[in-house]
Write an enzyme that holds these catalytic residues in place. Structure first.
Site, PDB file in Angstrom:
ATOM      1  N   LYS A 294     -33.939   9.287  13.609  1.00 46.42           N
ATOM      2  CA  LYS A 294     -33.035  10.468  13.210  1.00 46.42           C
ATOM      3  C   LYS A 294     -32.859  11.141  14.496  1.00 46.42           C
ATOM      4  CE  LYS A 294     -34.611  11.348   8.695  1.00 46.42           C
ATOM      5  NZ  LYS A 294     -33.552  11.017   7.781  1.00 46.42           N
TER       6      LYS A 294
ATOM      7  N   ARG B 276     -37.545   4.840  -0.489  1.00 46.06           N
ATOM      8  CA  ARG B 276     -37.311   3.936  -1.512  1.00 46.06           C
ATOM      9  C   ARG B 276     -38.546   2.655  -1.536  1.00 46.06           C
ATOM     10  NH1 ARG B 276     -31.253   2.693  -0.290  1.00 46.06           N
ATOM     11  NH2 ARG B 276     -31.568   4.711   0.184  1.00 46.06           N
TER      12      ARG B 276
END
Length: 512
Positions: free
Chosen positions: A288, A365
Protein backbone atom coordinates in the site's frame (compact mmCIF):
# COMPACT_ATOMS: atom_id res chain seq x y z
CA UNK A 1 -16.30 1.57 30.36
CA UNK A 2 -17.94 4.80 31.45
CA UNK A 3 -18.11 5.41 35.20
CA UNK A 4 -21.58 6.96 34.88
CA UNK A 5 -24.23 5.40 37.13
CA UNK A 6 -27.61 4.84 35.48
CA UNK A 7 -30.67 4.18 37.59
CA UNK A 8 -34.41 3.88 36.99
CA UNK A 9 -36.90 5.81 39.09
CA UNK A 10 -40.68 6.09 39.26
CA UNK A 11 -40.25 9.79 40.09
CA UNK A 12 -41.70 12.39 37.76
CA UNK A 13 -39.79 15.39 36.45
CA UNK A 14 -41.65 17.82 38.71
CA UNK A 15 -40.35 16.04 41.84
CA UNK A 16 -36.75 15.53 40.65
CA UNK A 17 -33.95 17.79 41.81
CA UNK A 18 -30.64 18.08 39.94
CA UNK A 19 -28.57 19.84 37.30
CA UNK A 20 -30.00 18.92 33.89
CA UNK A 21 -33.35 17.63 32.66
CA UNK A 22 -33.70 16.15 29.15
CA UNK A 23 -37.22 15.66 27.83
CA UNK A 24 -38.00 13.86 24.56
CA UNK A 25 -41.20 14.68 22.67
CA UNK A 26 -42.89 13.32 19.56
CA UNK A 27 -43.36 15.61 16.57
CA UNK A 28 -46.50 17.74 16.31
CA UNK A 29 -47.56 20.09 13.51
CA UNK A 30 -48.95 22.59 16.01
CA UNK A 31 -47.01 21.93 19.15
CA UNK A 32 -48.77 21.90 22.52
CA UNK A 33 -47.30 20.62 25.75
CA UNK A 34 -48.86 17.47 27.20
CA UNK A 35 -50.64 17.98 30.51
CA UNK A 36 -47.82 16.58 32.67
CA UNK A 37 -45.19 18.77 30.98
CA UNK A 38 -47.45 21.81 31.17
CA UNK A 39 -47.71 21.30 34.94
CA UNK A 40 -43.94 20.89 35.20
CA UNK A 41 -43.41 24.01 33.10
CA UNK A 42 -45.77 26.14 35.15
CA UNK A 43 -44.88 24.86 38.63
CA UNK A 44 -41.13 24.27 38.37
CA UNK A 45 -39.59 25.68 35.19
CA UNK A 46 -41.11 29.18 35.11
CA UNK A 47 -42.64 28.36 31.71
CA UNK A 48 -39.18 27.79 30.18
CA UNK A 49 -40.47 24.94 28.00
CA UNK A 50 -43.20 26.99 26.41
CA UNK A 51 -40.78 29.84 25.82
CA UNK A 52 -38.31 27.48 24.12
CA UNK A 53 -40.99 25.99 21.89
CA UNK A 54 -42.32 29.40 20.86
CA UNK A 55 -38.98 31.10 20.20
CA UNK A 56 -37.36 28.20 18.35
CA UNK A 57 -40.58 27.09 16.61
CA UNK A 58 -39.79 23.65 17.98
CA UNK A 59 -42.05 20.89 16.64
CA UNK A 60 -40.27 17.76 17.82
CA UNK A 61 -38.70 16.62 14.54
CA UNK A 62 -36.29 13.71 14.90
CA UNK A 63 -32.80 14.80 16.06
CA UNK A 64 -33.92 18.42 16.69
CA UNK A 65 -33.37 20.04 20.09
CA UNK A 66 -33.59 23.28 22.04
CA UNK A 67 -32.02 24.11 25.39
CA UNK A 68 -32.14 26.79 28.08
CA UNK A 69 -31.03 27.67 31.57
CA UNK A 70 -33.92 27.79 34.01
CA UNK A 71 -34.34 31.10 35.77
CA UNK A 72 -34.99 31.85 39.43
CA UNK A 73 -34.40 29.33 42.22
CA UNK A 74 -35.62 26.29 40.36
CA UNK A 75 -34.71 22.81 41.57
CA UNK A 76 -33.44 22.17 38.01
CA UNK A 77 -30.68 24.32 36.50
CA UNK A 78 -30.93 23.49 32.79
CA UNK A 79 -33.40 21.88 30.44
CA UNK A 80 -33.12 20.25 27.01
CA UNK A 81 -36.00 19.39 24.67
CA UNK A 82 -35.28 16.66 22.10
CA UNK A 83 -37.45 15.67 19.15
CA UNK A 84 -38.22 12.01 18.46
CA UNK A 85 -40.02 12.50 15.16
CA UNK A 86 -43.45 11.15 14.31
CA UNK A 87 -45.03 8.84 16.88
CA UNK A 88 -46.48 6.63 14.16
CA UNK A 89 -42.99 5.91 12.75
CA UNK A 90 -40.92 4.95 15.80
CA UNK A 91 -37.30 3.90 15.33
CA UNK A 92 -35.49 2.54 18.37
CA UNK A 93 -32.20 4.08 17.31
CA UNK A 94 -33.74 7.56 17.67
CA UNK A 95 -34.10 6.87 21.41
CA UNK A 96 -30.46 5.75 21.51
CA UNK A 97 -29.27 8.85 19.69
CA UNK A 98 -31.48 11.13 21.79
CA UNK A 99 -29.99 9.81 25.03
CA UNK A 100 -26.49 10.22 23.57
CA UNK A 101 -27.37 13.81 22.66
CA UNK A 102 -28.63 14.44 26.19
CA UNK A 103 -25.47 12.94 27.70
CA UNK A 104 -23.16 15.08 25.59
CA UNK A 105 -25.27 18.16 26.37
CA UNK A 106 -25.01 17.43 30.10
CA UNK A 107 -21.22 17.15 29.92
CA UNK A 108 -20.91 20.31 27.83
CA UNK A 109 -22.94 22.16 30.45
CA UNK A 110 -21.07 20.77 33.46
CA UNK A 111 -24.04 18.82 34.78
CA UNK A 112 -23.12 16.24 37.42
CA UNK A 113 -26.66 14.83 37.43
CA UNK A 114 -29.05 14.33 34.54
CA UNK A 115 -32.66 13.20 34.44
CA UNK A 116 -34.06 11.70 31.24
CA UNK A 117 -37.81 11.80 30.67
CA UNK A 118 -38.55 9.90 27.43
CA UNK A 119 -41.75 8.17 26.29
CA UNK A 120 -41.66 4.40 25.95
CA UNK A 121 -40.72 2.80 22.64
CA UNK A 122 -43.65 0.55 21.66
CA UNK A 123 -44.74 0.56 25.32
CA UNK A 124 -41.75 -1.66 26.18
CA UNK A 125 -39.95 -0.50 29.32
CA UNK A 126 -37.01 -2.93 29.12
CA UNK A 127 -36.27 -2.25 25.45
CA UNK A 128 -36.55 1.52 25.94
CA UNK A 129 -34.28 1.51 28.97
CA UNK A 130 -31.68 -0.61 27.20
CA UNK A 131 -31.58 1.71 24.18
CA UNK A 132 -31.32 4.82 26.39
CA UNK A 133 -28.57 3.25 28.49
CA UNK A 134 -26.62 2.22 25.37
CA UNK A 135 -26.75 5.80 24.10
CA UNK A 136 -25.50 7.09 27.45
CA UNK A 137 -22.67 4.59 27.79
CA UNK A 138 -21.45 4.62 24.19
CA UNK A 139 -21.46 8.42 23.89
CA UNK A 140 -19.61 8.68 27.21
CA UNK A 141 -16.74 6.42 26.16
CA UNK A 142 -13.62 8.40 25.34
CA UNK A 143 -10.36 6.64 24.57
CA UNK A 144 -7.70 8.50 26.58
CA UNK A 145 -5.04 5.77 26.73
CA UNK A 146 -2.52 7.47 24.47
CA UNK A 147 -2.96 11.09 25.60
CA UNK A 148 -0.05 12.51 27.59
CA UNK A 149 -2.10 15.50 28.74
CA UNK A 150 -5.87 15.93 28.82
CA UNK A 151 -7.46 18.78 26.94
CA UNK A 152 -8.77 21.08 29.64
CA UNK A 153 -10.65 23.43 27.33
CA UNK A 154 -14.06 21.73 27.53
CA UNK A 155 -15.47 19.00 29.70
CA UNK A 156 -16.72 17.09 26.65
CA UNK A 157 -13.38 17.09 24.81
CA UNK A 158 -11.38 13.86 24.40
CA UNK A 159 -8.82 13.43 27.14
CA UNK A 160 -10.81 15.27 29.80
CA UNK A 161 -12.91 13.69 32.51
CA UNK A 162 -16.65 14.18 31.90
CA UNK A 163 -18.58 15.98 34.61
CA UNK A 164 -21.66 13.75 34.43
CA UNK A 165 -21.75 10.93 36.99
CA UNK A 166 -25.44 10.06 37.55
CA UNK A 167 -28.30 9.63 35.07
CA UNK A 168 -31.84 8.92 36.28
CA UNK A 169 -34.49 7.49 33.96
CA UNK A 170 -37.72 9.09 35.15
CA UNK A 171 -41.25 7.67 34.99
CA UNK A 172 -39.79 4.17 34.95
CA UNK A 173 -40.84 0.94 36.60
CA UNK A 174 -37.48 -0.11 38.11
CA UNK A 175 -38.31 -3.81 38.05
CA UNK A 176 -38.81 -3.57 34.26
CA UNK A 177 -36.20 -0.93 33.42
CA UNK A 178 -33.25 -2.24 35.39
CA UNK A 179 -32.86 -5.48 33.38
CA UNK A 180 -32.63 -3.32 30.24
CA UNK A 181 -29.98 -1.12 31.85
CA UNK A 182 -28.01 -4.20 32.92
CA UNK A 183 -28.16 -5.66 29.41
CA UNK A 184 -26.88 -2.38 27.98
CA UNK A 185 -23.94 -2.39 30.38
CA UNK A 186 -22.97 -5.93 29.34
CA UNK A 187 -23.26 -5.21 25.63
CA UNK A 188 -21.45 -1.88 25.85
CA UNK A 189 -18.53 -3.54 27.61
CA UNK A 190 -18.13 -5.62 24.45
CA UNK A 191 -18.46 -2.58 22.19
CA UNK A 192 -15.84 -0.67 24.17
CA UNK A 193 -13.45 -3.64 24.03
CA UNK A 194 -13.82 -3.73 20.24
CA UNK A 195 -13.39 0.04 19.94
CA UNK A 196 -10.20 0.04 21.98
CA UNK A 197 -8.70 -2.92 20.12
CA UNK A 198 -9.35 -1.23 16.76
CA UNK A 199 -8.11 2.18 17.90
CA UNK A 200 -4.86 0.93 19.44
CA UNK A 201 -1.73 0.92 17.24
CA UNK A 202 -0.26 -2.19 15.70
CA UNK A 203 2.81 -2.03 17.91
CA UNK A 204 0.51 -2.68 20.89
CA UNK A 205 -2.20 -4.87 19.40
CA UNK A 206 -0.37 -7.86 17.93
CA UNK A 207 -1.51 -11.44 17.26
CA UNK A 208 -0.32 -12.24 20.78
CA UNK A 209 -2.49 -9.41 22.15
CA UNK A 210 -5.59 -10.87 20.51
CA UNK A 211 -4.71 -14.29 21.91
CA UNK A 212 -4.17 -12.80 25.37
CA UNK A 213 -7.55 -11.05 25.15
CA UNK A 214 -9.29 -14.31 24.30
CA UNK A 215 -7.51 -16.05 27.16
CA UNK A 216 -8.53 -13.29 29.58
CA UNK A 217 -12.19 -13.68 28.55
CA UNK A 218 -11.98 -17.46 29.02
CA UNK A 219 -10.33 -17.01 32.43
CA UNK A 220 -12.90 -14.46 33.67
CA UNK A 221 -15.85 -16.58 32.48
CA UNK A 222 -14.40 -20.05 32.90
CA UNK A 223 -17.83 -21.51 33.72
CA UNK A 224 -19.00 -20.97 30.14
CA UNK A 225 -15.89 -20.13 28.06
CA UNK A 226 -12.97 -22.25 26.89
CA UNK A 227 -10.07 -21.19 24.69
CA UNK A 228 -7.56 -22.97 22.47
CA UNK A 229 -4.66 -21.10 20.87
CA UNK A 230 -3.03 -22.94 17.97
CA UNK A 231 0.62 -22.01 17.42
CA UNK A 232 2.37 -21.95 14.06
CA UNK A 233 3.51 -25.58 14.29
CA UNK A 234 -0.03 -26.79 15.02
CA UNK A 235 -1.37 -24.77 12.09
CA UNK A 236 1.27 -26.36 9.86
CA UNK A 237 0.09 -29.83 10.93
CA UNK A 238 -3.45 -28.85 9.96
CA UNK A 239 -2.21 -27.72 6.53
CA UNK A 240 -3.22 -24.06 6.92
CA UNK A 241 -1.07 -22.92 4.01
CA UNK A 242 -3.19 -19.91 3.10
CA UNK A 243 -3.13 -18.42 6.63
CA UNK A 244 0.56 -19.19 7.15
CA UNK A 245 1.48 -17.80 3.73
CA UNK A 246 0.18 -14.40 4.77
CA UNK A 247 1.99 -14.50 8.11
CA UNK A 248 5.37 -15.72 6.90
CA UNK A 249 7.01 -12.29 6.39
CA UNK A 250 6.34 -11.08 9.92
CA UNK A 251 8.69 -11.48 12.87
CA UNK A 252 5.60 -11.91 15.06
CA UNK A 253 4.29 -15.49 15.19
CA UNK A 254 0.69 -16.10 14.04
CA UNK A 255 -1.97 -17.16 16.52
CA UNK A 256 -5.05 -19.18 15.60
CA UNK A 257 -7.67 -18.44 18.27
CA UNK A 258 -10.65 -20.65 19.06
CA UNK A 259 -12.82 -19.31 21.90
CA UNK A 260 -15.92 -21.36 22.68
CA UNK A 261 -19.05 -20.43 24.62
CA UNK A 262 -21.29 -23.23 25.90
CA UNK A 263 -24.39 -23.17 28.07
CA UNK A 264 -26.76 -26.00 28.91
CA UNK A 265 -26.25 -29.71 28.50
CA UNK A 266 -27.51 -30.03 24.93
CA UNK A 267 -27.34 -26.84 22.82
CA UNK A 268 -30.31 -26.21 20.54
CA UNK A 269 -28.12 -24.18 18.20
CA UNK A 270 -24.46 -24.13 17.23
CA UNK A 271 -22.85 -21.32 15.32
CA UNK A 272 -19.51 -19.69 14.64
CA UNK A 273 -18.39 -16.07 14.42
CA UNK A 274 -15.19 -15.87 12.35
CA UNK A 275 -13.35 -12.54 12.53
CA UNK A 276 -10.55 -11.37 10.27
CA UNK A 277 -7.49 -10.73 12.44
CA UNK A 278 -4.85 -8.82 10.46
CA UNK A 279 -3.23 -6.70 13.19
CA UNK A 280 -1.40 -4.77 10.48
CA UNK A 281 -1.63 -4.95 6.71
CA UNK A 282 1.27 -3.41 4.78
CA UNK A 283 -0.11 -4.90 1.57
CA UNK A 284 2.86 -7.24 1.34
CA UNK A 285 4.92 -6.94 -1.85
CA UNK A 286 1.87 -5.34 -3.47
CA UNK A 287 2.54 -2.65 -0.92
CA UNK A 288 0.00 0.00 0.00
CA UNK A 289 1.63 3.26 -1.05
CA UNK A 290 0.76 6.79 -2.06
CA UNK A 291 -2.15 9.09 -1.39
CA UNK A 292 -5.34 7.26 -0.57
CA UNK A 293 -3.70 3.96 0.29
CA UNK A 294 -4.62 4.43 3.98
CA UNK A 295 -1.62 2.40 5.09
CA UNK A 296 -1.50 4.47 8.29
CA UNK A 297 -4.96 3.10 9.19
CA UNK A 298 -4.16 -0.55 8.58
CA UNK A 299 -4.19 -1.19 12.31
CA UNK A 300 -7.98 -1.42 11.82
CA UNK A 301 -7.65 -4.52 9.63
CA UNK A 302 -8.41 -6.63 12.69
CA UNK A 303 -11.83 -4.98 13.08
CA UNK A 304 -13.59 -8.30 12.47
CA UNK A 305 -11.65 -10.04 15.22
CA UNK A 306 -12.19 -7.10 17.57
CA UNK A 307 -15.96 -7.35 17.03
CA UNK A 308 -15.85 -11.12 17.55
CA UNK A 309 -14.05 -10.70 20.89
CA UNK A 310 -16.38 -7.88 21.89
CA UNK A 311 -19.40 -10.07 21.15
CA UNK A 312 -17.77 -12.94 23.06
CA UNK A 313 -17.37 -10.96 26.29
CA UNK A 314 -20.93 -9.65 26.01
CA UNK A 315 -22.33 -13.14 25.45
CA UNK A 316 -20.31 -14.50 28.38
CA UNK A 317 -22.06 -11.96 30.63
CA UNK A 318 -25.56 -12.33 29.16
CA UNK A 319 -25.32 -16.16 29.20
CA UNK A 320 -28.01 -17.18 26.68
CA UNK A 321 -28.99 -20.77 27.34
CA UNK A 322 -28.85 -23.94 25.20
CA UNK A 323 -26.32 -22.41 22.86
CA UNK A 324 -22.82 -23.14 21.57
CA UNK A 325 -20.87 -20.36 19.89
CA UNK A 326 -17.37 -20.60 18.44
CA UNK A 327 -15.39 -17.35 18.07
CA UNK A 328 -12.56 -18.05 15.61
CA UNK A 329 -9.71 -15.73 14.61
CA UNK A 330 -6.67 -16.41 12.41
CA UNK A 331 -4.44 -13.61 13.71
CA UNK A 332 -1.27 -12.41 12.00
CA UNK A 333 0.47 -9.51 10.27
CA UNK A 334 0.90 -9.02 6.52
CA UNK A 335 4.42 -7.62 6.27
CA UNK A 336 7.35 -7.32 3.85
CA UNK A 337 10.64 -9.16 4.21
CA UNK A 338 12.81 -11.66 2.36
CA UNK A 339 10.35 -14.31 3.58
CA UNK A 340 7.29 -12.61 2.10
CA UNK A 341 4.97 -14.45 -0.27
CA UNK A 342 5.35 -13.27 -3.85
CA UNK A 343 2.70 -12.30 -6.35
CA UNK A 344 2.26 -15.48 -8.37
CA UNK A 345 2.92 -17.86 -5.45
CA UNK A 346 0.55 -20.80 -5.04
CA UNK A 347 -0.73 -21.55 -1.54
CA UNK A 348 -2.59 -24.66 -0.43
CA UNK A 349 -5.42 -24.21 2.05
CA UNK A 350 -6.21 -26.83 4.70
CA UNK A 351 -8.93 -28.44 2.54
CA UNK A 352 -6.46 -29.00 -0.31
CA UNK A 353 -7.66 -26.15 -2.53
CA UNK A 354 -4.81 -24.31 -4.27
CA UNK A 355 -4.80 -20.52 -4.56
CA UNK A 356 -2.72 -18.42 -6.93
CA UNK A 357 -1.81 -15.20 -5.12
CA UNK A 358 -2.08 -12.55 -7.79
CA UNK A 359 -2.26 -9.77 -5.20
CA UNK A 360 -0.60 -10.02 -1.78
CA UNK A 361 -2.79 -7.15 -0.59
CA UNK A 362 -5.85 -9.39 -0.80
CA UNK A 363 -4.57 -11.24 2.22
CA UNK A 364 -7.56 -11.23 4.58
CA UNK A 365 -9.50 -13.69 2.46
CA UNK A 366 -6.51 -16.06 2.55
CA UNK A 367 -6.48 -16.11 6.37
CA UNK A 368 -10.26 -16.45 6.43
CA UNK A 369 -10.12 -19.41 4.03
CA UNK A 370 -8.38 -21.60 6.60
CA UNK A 371 -10.49 -20.18 9.44
CA UNK A 372 -13.70 -21.01 7.55
CA UNK A 373 -12.50 -24.53 6.74
CA UNK A 374 -11.76 -25.05 10.44
CA UNK A 375 -15.21 -23.75 11.45
CA UNK A 376 -16.96 -25.74 8.72
CA UNK A 377 -15.81 -29.00 10.34
CA UNK A 378 -17.51 -28.23 13.67
CA UNK A 379 -21.00 -29.43 12.58
CA UNK A 380 -22.66 -26.04 13.00
CA UNK A 381 -26.03 -24.58 12.10
CA UNK A 382 -24.54 -21.33 10.79
CA UNK A 383 -21.27 -19.48 10.23
CA UNK A 384 -20.95 -15.70 10.06
CA UNK A 385 -17.60 -14.23 9.04
CA UNK A 386 -16.86 -10.55 9.33
CA UNK A 387 -13.94 -8.70 7.85
CA UNK A 388 -12.58 -5.36 6.74
CA UNK A 389 -12.25 -7.12 3.43
CA UNK A 390 -12.51 -4.66 0.54
CA UNK A 391 -12.29 -1.01 -0.34
CA UNK A 392 -14.81 -1.87 -3.04
CA UNK A 393 -17.49 -2.29 -0.39
CA UNK A 394 -16.81 1.25 0.86
CA UNK A 395 -17.11 2.55 -2.71
CA UNK A 396 -20.43 0.73 -3.09
CA UNK A 397 -22.04 1.42 0.30
CA UNK A 398 -20.10 4.26 1.91
CA UNK A 399 -18.61 4.43 5.38
CA UNK A 400 -21.64 3.66 7.56
CA UNK A 401 -23.20 0.61 5.90
CA UNK A 402 -21.75 -2.89 5.88
CA UNK A 403 -22.17 -5.35 3.03
CA UNK A 404 -23.79 -8.75 3.55
CA UNK A 405 -23.73 -11.88 1.40
CA UNK A 406 -25.42 -15.10 2.45
CA UNK A 407 -26.32 -18.56 1.22
CA UNK A 408 -29.36 -18.59 3.51
CA UNK A 409 -32.37 -16.28 3.27
CA UNK A 410 -33.25 -17.16 6.88
CA UNK A 411 -29.80 -16.20 8.18
CA UNK A 412 -29.78 -13.01 6.12
CA UNK A 413 -33.15 -12.01 7.60
CA UNK A 414 -31.92 -12.78 11.11
CA UNK A 415 -28.89 -10.52 10.57
CA UNK A 416 -31.09 -7.74 9.17
CA UNK A 417 -33.42 -7.97 12.19
CA UNK A 418 -30.49 -7.99 14.62
CA UNK A 419 -28.87 -5.00 12.90
CA UNK A 420 -32.07 -2.95 12.77
CA UNK A 421 -32.58 -3.37 16.52
CA UNK A 422 -28.95 -2.41 17.12
CA UNK A 423 -29.07 0.70 14.94
CA UNK A 424 -26.33 -0.75 12.71
CA UNK A 425 -26.82 -0.96 8.95
CA UNK A 426 -26.18 -3.76 6.46
CA UNK A 427 -27.20 -4.06 2.83
CA UNK A 428 -27.52 -7.48 1.24
CA UNK A 429 -25.43 -7.88 -1.91
CA UNK A 430 -25.69 -10.62 -4.56
CA UNK A 431 -23.63 -13.80 -4.69
CA UNK A 432 -23.43 -13.61 -8.48
CA UNK A 433 -21.86 -16.96 -9.37
CA UNK A 434 -20.94 -15.87 -12.90
CA UNK A 435 -18.50 -13.36 -11.38
CA UNK A 436 -16.40 -16.28 -10.14
CA UNK A 437 -14.99 -16.50 -13.66
CA UNK A 438 -12.76 -13.58 -12.64
CA UNK A 439 -11.15 -15.83 -10.00
CA UNK A 440 -10.31 -18.73 -12.30
CA UNK A 441 -6.60 -19.50 -12.53
CA UNK A 442 -4.59 -21.20 -15.26
CA UNK A 443 -2.23 -22.85 -12.76
CA UNK A 444 -4.30 -23.30 -9.56
CA UNK A 445 -7.85 -23.94 -8.40
CA UNK A 446 -8.50 -20.22 -8.12
CA UNK A 447 -6.89 -16.79 -7.81
CA UNK A 448 -7.36 -14.59 -4.75
CA UNK A 449 -8.63 -11.54 -6.68
CA UNK A 450 -10.53 -10.68 -9.82
CA UNK A 451 -10.90 -7.36 -11.61
CA UNK A 452 -11.83 -4.09 -9.90
CA UNK A 453 -15.40 -4.46 -11.10
CA UNK A 454 -17.53 -6.10 -8.43
CA UNK A 455 -14.53 -6.52 -6.14
CA UNK A 456 -16.60 -6.89 -2.97
CA UNK A 457 -18.73 -9.58 -4.65
CA UNK A 458 -15.76 -11.61 -5.89
CA UNK A 459 -14.27 -11.37 -2.39
CA UNK A 460 -17.42 -12.99 -1.01
CA UNK A 461 -17.43 -15.61 -3.78
CA UNK A 462 -13.84 -16.50 -2.93
CA UNK A 463 -14.79 -17.14 0.71
CA UNK A 464 -17.84 -19.18 -0.29
CA UNK A 465 -15.51 -21.79 -1.80
CA UNK A 466 -14.36 -22.78 1.69
CA UNK A 467 -17.79 -23.64 3.10
CA UNK A 468 -19.01 -27.11 2.18
CA UNK A 469 -20.85 -28.64 5.17
CA UNK A 470 -22.52 -25.80 7.08
CA UNK A 471 -26.09 -25.15 5.82
CA UNK A 472 -26.10 -21.39 6.44
CA UNK A 473 -23.22 -18.95 5.90
CA UNK A 474 -23.01 -15.18 5.77
CA UNK A 475 -20.12 -12.86 4.99
CA UNK A 476 -20.14 -9.32 6.42
CA UNK A 477 -17.80 -6.77 4.84
CA UNK A 478 -17.36 -4.09 7.52
CA UNK A 479 -14.50 -2.12 5.97
CA UNK A 480 -16.35 1.20 6.13
CA UNK A 481 -18.18 1.28 9.47
CA UNK A 482 -15.45 0.03 11.86
CA UNK A 483 -13.70 3.42 11.93
CA UNK A 484 -14.77 7.05 11.89
CA UNK A 485 -12.61 10.16 11.64
CA UNK A 486 -15.13 12.34 13.42
CA UNK A 487 -17.71 12.17 16.14
CA UNK A 488 -21.21 11.12 15.09
CA UNK A 489 -24.31 10.30 17.14
CA UNK A 490 -23.08 8.00 19.94
CA UNK A 491 -19.67 7.20 18.38
CA UNK A 492 -16.62 9.32 19.10
CA UNK A 493 -13.77 9.47 16.58
CA UNK A 494 -11.82 6.22 16.23
CA UNK A 495 -12.95 2.62 16.40
CA UNK A 496 -16.74 2.33 16.45
CA UNK A 497 -17.24 -1.19 17.83
CA UNK A 498 -19.31 -2.07 14.74
CA UNK A 499 -21.03 -4.58 14.60
CA UNK A 500 -20.79 -5.99 18.15
CA UNK A 501 -24.40 -5.16 19.00
CA UNK A 502 -25.69 -6.81 15.83
CA UNK A 503 -23.72 -9.97 16.63
CA UNK A 504 -25.04 -10.07 20.20
CA UNK A 505 -28.62 -9.68 18.98
CA UNK A 506 -28.07 -12.38 16.37
CA UNK A 507 -26.53 -14.84 18.82
CA UNK A 508 -29.15 -14.32 21.53
CA UNK A 509 -31.82 -14.73 18.85
CA UNK A 510 -30.59 -18.29 18.28
CA UNK A 511 -31.18 -19.02 21.97
CA UNK A 512 -34.76 -17.74 22.03
Amino acid sequence: MSSITIKASADQAKTWTGDGLAIAIFEQTEFTLPKALKELDQQILAETLQELITEAKFKGEANSSVQARVGGKSQIRKVLLIGLGKAEKPNLDIWRKASAQATKWANQNNCHTLAIDFPLFNQDQAVTSQAIAEGILLSSHKDQRFKSKPDQSKSDQPGNEPSLNLVTLLNSAPELAEPGITSAQKICRGVVLARELVSAPANLVTPQTLADTAQAIASEYSHCMQVQILEKEECEKLGMGAFLGVSQASDLPPKFIHLTYRSGNEPRSKLAIVGKGLTFDSGGLNIKAGAGSSIELMKIDMGGSAAALGAAIAIAQIQPQSLEVHFIIAACENMISAKAMHPGDILTASNGKTIEVNNTDAEGRLTLADALIYADKLKLDAIVDLATLTGACIVALGETIGGMWSTSAELAQAINTAAESAGEKFWQMPLEDSYFDQLKSVVADCKNTGSRSGGAITGALFLKQFISETPAWAHLDIAGPVWTDKENSYNNAGGTGFPVRTLVNLITGYAS
